[in-house]
Scaffold this active site. Sequence first.
Site, PDB file in Angstrom:
ATOM      1  N   GLU A 117       0.844  -1.208   0.000  1.00  8.66           N
ATOM      2  CA  GLU A 117       0.000   0.000   0.000  1.00  8.66           C
ATOM      3  C   GLU A 117       0.877   1.254   0.000  1.00  8.66           C
ATOM      4  O   GLU A 117       0.585   2.235  -0.693  1.00  8.66           O
ATOM      5  CB  GLU A 117      -0.914   0.000   1.231  1.00  8.66           C
ATOM      6  CG  GLU A 117      -1.916  -1.140   1.240  1.00  8.66           C
ATOM      7  CD  GLU A 117      -2.862  -1.037   2.418  1.00  8.66           C
ATOM      8  OE1 GLU A 117      -3.907  -0.389   2.282  1.00  8.66           O
ATOM      9  OE2 GLU A 117      -2.546  -1.606   3.486  1.00  8.66           O
ATOM     10  N   GLU A 137      -3.496 -10.157   4.015  1.00 14.45           N
ATOM     11  CA  GLU A 137      -4.549  -9.754   4.961  1.00 14.45           C
ATOM     12  C   GLU A 137      -5.558 -10.877   5.190  1.00 14.45           C
ATOM     13  O   GLU A 137      -6.057 -11.056   6.302  1.00 14.45           O
ATOM     14  CB  GLU A 137      -5.260  -8.491   4.450  1.00 14.45           C
ATOM     15  CG  GLU A 137      -4.484  -7.196   4.661  1.00 14.45           C
ATOM     16  CD  GLU A 137      -3.419  -6.919   3.615  1.00 14.45           C
ATOM     17  OE1 GLU A 137      -3.148  -7.804   2.765  1.00 14.45           O
ATOM     18  OE2 GLU A 137      -2.832  -5.825   3.641  1.00 14.45           O
TER      19      GLU A 137
HETATM   20  C1  1HE Z   1       7.288  -8.662  11.840  1.00 16.52           C
HETATM   21  C2  1HE Z   1       6.554  -8.516  10.648  1.00 16.52           C
HETATM   22  C3  1HE Z   1       5.313  -7.832  10.724  1.00 16.52           C
HETATM   23  C4  1HE Z   1       8.354  -9.603  10.188  1.00 16.52           C
HETATM   24  N1  1HE Z   1       4.921  -7.359  11.927  1.00 16.52           N
HETATM   25  N2  1HE Z   1       6.847  -8.181  13.003  1.00 16.52           N
HETATM   26  N3  1HE Z   1       2.414  -8.620   7.072  1.00 16.52           N
HETATM   27  C5  1HE Z   1       2.652  -9.929   6.983  1.00 16.52           C
HETATM   28  O1  1HE Z   1       1.794 -10.764   7.181  1.00 16.52           O
HETATM   29  C6  1HE Z   1       4.087 -10.318   6.671  1.00 16.52           C
HETATM   30  C7  1HE Z   1       4.690 -11.066   7.830  1.00 16.52           C
HETATM   31  N4  1HE Z   1       6.137 -11.294   7.647  1.00 16.52           N
HETATM   32  C8  1HE Z   1       6.617 -12.306   6.896  1.00 16.52           C
HETATM   33  O2  1HE Z   1       5.907 -13.042   6.224  1.00 16.52           O
HETATM   34  C9  1HE Z   1       8.112 -12.496   6.900  1.00 16.52           C
HETATM   35  O3  1HE Z   1       8.623 -11.858   8.075  1.00 16.52           O
HETATM   36  C10 1HE Z   1       8.840 -11.879   5.662  1.00 16.52           C
HETATM   37  C11 1HE Z   1       8.506 -12.720   4.422  1.00 16.52           C
HETATM   38  C12 1HE Z   1       8.455 -10.424   5.444  1.00 16.52           C
HETATM   39  C13 1HE Z   1      10.384 -11.895   5.905  1.00 16.52           C
HETATM   40  O4  1HE Z   1      10.775 -13.215   6.264  1.00 16.52           O
HETATM   41  P1  1HE Z   1      12.216 -13.428   6.972  1.00 16.52           P
HETATM   42  O5  1HE Z   1      12.406 -14.901   7.127  1.00 16.52           O
HETATM   43  O6  1HE Z   1      13.251 -12.626   6.265  1.00 16.52           O
HETATM   44  O7  1HE Z   1      12.074 -12.721   8.423  1.00 16.52           O
HETATM   45  P2  1HE Z   1      11.344 -13.268   9.760  1.00 16.52           P
HETATM   46  O8  1HE Z   1      12.257 -14.172  10.516  1.00 16.52           O
HETATM   47  O9  1HE Z   1       9.989 -13.792   9.466  1.00 16.52           O
HETATM   48  O10 1HE Z   1      11.133 -11.916  10.572  1.00 16.52           O
HETATM   49  C14 1HE Z   1      12.206 -11.228  11.218  1.00 16.52           C
HETATM   50  C15 1HE Z   1      11.611 -10.504  12.391  1.00 16.52           C
HETATM   51  O11 1HE Z   1      10.697  -9.503  11.911  1.00 16.52           O
HETATM   52  C16 1HE Z   1      10.794 -11.411  13.288  1.00 16.52           C
HETATM   53  O12 1HE Z   1      10.880 -10.892  14.595  1.00 16.52           O
HETATM   54  P3  1HE Z   1      11.873 -11.590  15.685  1.00 16.52           P
HETATM   55  O13 1HE Z   1      11.676 -10.788  16.919  1.00 16.52           O
HETATM   56  O14 1HE Z   1      11.434 -13.022  15.786  1.00 16.52           O
HETATM   57  O15 1HE Z   1      13.270 -11.453  15.100  1.00 16.52           O
HETATM   58  C17 1HE Z   1       9.376 -11.201  12.806  1.00 16.52           C
HETATM   59  O16 1HE Z   1       8.396 -11.465  13.779  1.00 16.52           O
HETATM   60  C18 1HE Z   1       9.415  -9.719  12.481  1.00 16.52           C
HETATM   61  N5  1HE Z   1       8.394  -9.347  11.512  1.00 16.52           N
HETATM   62  N6  1HE Z   1       7.240  -9.106   9.644  1.00 16.52           N
HETATM   63  C19 1HE Z   1       5.683  -7.548  13.013  1.00 16.52           C
HETATM   64  N7  1HE Z   1       4.568  -7.597   9.649  1.00 16.52           N
HETATM   65  C20 1HE Z   1      -3.063  -0.909   7.381  1.00 16.52           C
HETATM   66  S1  1HE Z   1      -3.510  -2.481   7.106  1.00 16.52           S
HETATM   67  C21 1HE Z   1      -2.156  -3.302   6.456  1.00 16.52           C
HETATM   68  C22 1HE Z   1      -2.351  -4.766   6.618  1.00 16.52           C
HETATM   69  C23 1HE Z   1      -1.080  -5.532   6.438  1.00 16.52           C
HETATM   70  O17 1HE Z   1      -0.031  -4.999   6.224  1.00 16.52           O
HETATM   71  S2  1HE Z   1      -1.236  -7.213   6.585  1.00 16.52           S
HETATM   72  C24 1HE Z   1       0.326  -7.835   6.220  1.00 16.52           C
HETATM   73  C25 1HE Z   1       1.150  -8.043   7.444  1.00 16.52           C
END
Ligand code: 1HE
Length: 264
Positions: A117, A137
């Site tokens: 977005e 989402e």
């Molecule tokens: C996060 C987030 C996040 C990573 N919020 N903490 N977005 C999503 O559903 C995407 C969720 N994220 C992922 O699918 C993956 O993290 C990625 C594909 C983006 C990257 O994967 P990777 O293997 O490089 O990283 P990781 O190990 O999954 O994440 C590293 C850290 O970032 C980890 O935290 P840690 O404390 O365990 O190291 C994750 O929890 C953190 N992290 N993404 C919070 N999104 C206004 S409405 C909008 C609606 C949306 O945007 S919905 C989509 C949400």
Amino acid sequence: MAEAGKTPHSPLALERIGPVLMVGLDRPQKRNALNDELIAALDACFSDISPDVRAILLHGIGSHFSAGLDLSELSERDVFAGVLHSRSWHRCFEKIEFAPVPVVAVLKGAVVGGGLELAAAAHVRVAERTAFYALPEGQRGIFVGGGGSVRLPRLIGVARMADMMLTGRSYSAEDGIGIGFSQYLTEEGEGLAKGLSLAEAMARNAPLTNFAVIQALPRIADSDPRVGYLMESLMAAVAQGDGEAKARMRDFLEKRAAKVSRPE
Ligand code: 1HE
């Protein structure tokens, strides 16, 4: 409150390169997930663009552009707080879409959910081959909230967006070029240089033309054609009447200006 002796880390990395302001999302450890602090910093940044900035480059520090909404903040919000939160994203992303100067987004890795977005609010998108696009989402039980249902159908159409949200389908950088997510595709590590050269080219345009493209074009495209034609003629006359347009036309007629080049 910040601990004594420690400067709080800004979630944005700002750098000036000549007339271009580089705005880097700087939470690489959280894949540049968009939390309230980051949205507030972006809003403040785009509310106060220095008059000598002529173009902006928006990018992500680390291997990803943005993992979208910071999901760790979601559980704390009730329904009304959710509405206000979404409206705060709308305000911020509108400042990007209607910035006083063009915004180029350089995309890589995850460009998902709210990250997509955000990218859609920029005027030109450059994707490195590592970029991938998704709207998870549906899997998370939420809906887009950063203007995605307005801006993304303009890029890719309602049917494609609905498919992405319903099935969790993701698109590669290569596919993204064909369907309208990005206008440029580069090799890994080359997006910033490409984005910067595009931003520098835009910075050389007449500021009034850039203003017309950002402010008038999308509004004309959204309006009743009869209103659009009138707005277009008014905008055209304002641009032509500017001294800079007259000087640039004289430069061309007197052979001082570059000719239009063929595609590379
Ligand atoms: C996060 C987030 C996040 C990573 N919020 N903490 N977005 C999503 O559903 C995407 C969720 N994220 C992922 O699918 C993956 O993290 C990625 C594909 C983006 C990257 O994967 P990777 O293997 O490089 O990283 P990781 O190990 O999954 O994440 C590293 C850290 O970032 C980890 O935290 P840690 O404390 O365990 O190291 C994750 O929890 C953190 N992290 N993404 C919070 N999104 C206004 S409405 C909008 C609606 C949306 O945007 S919905 C989509 C949400």
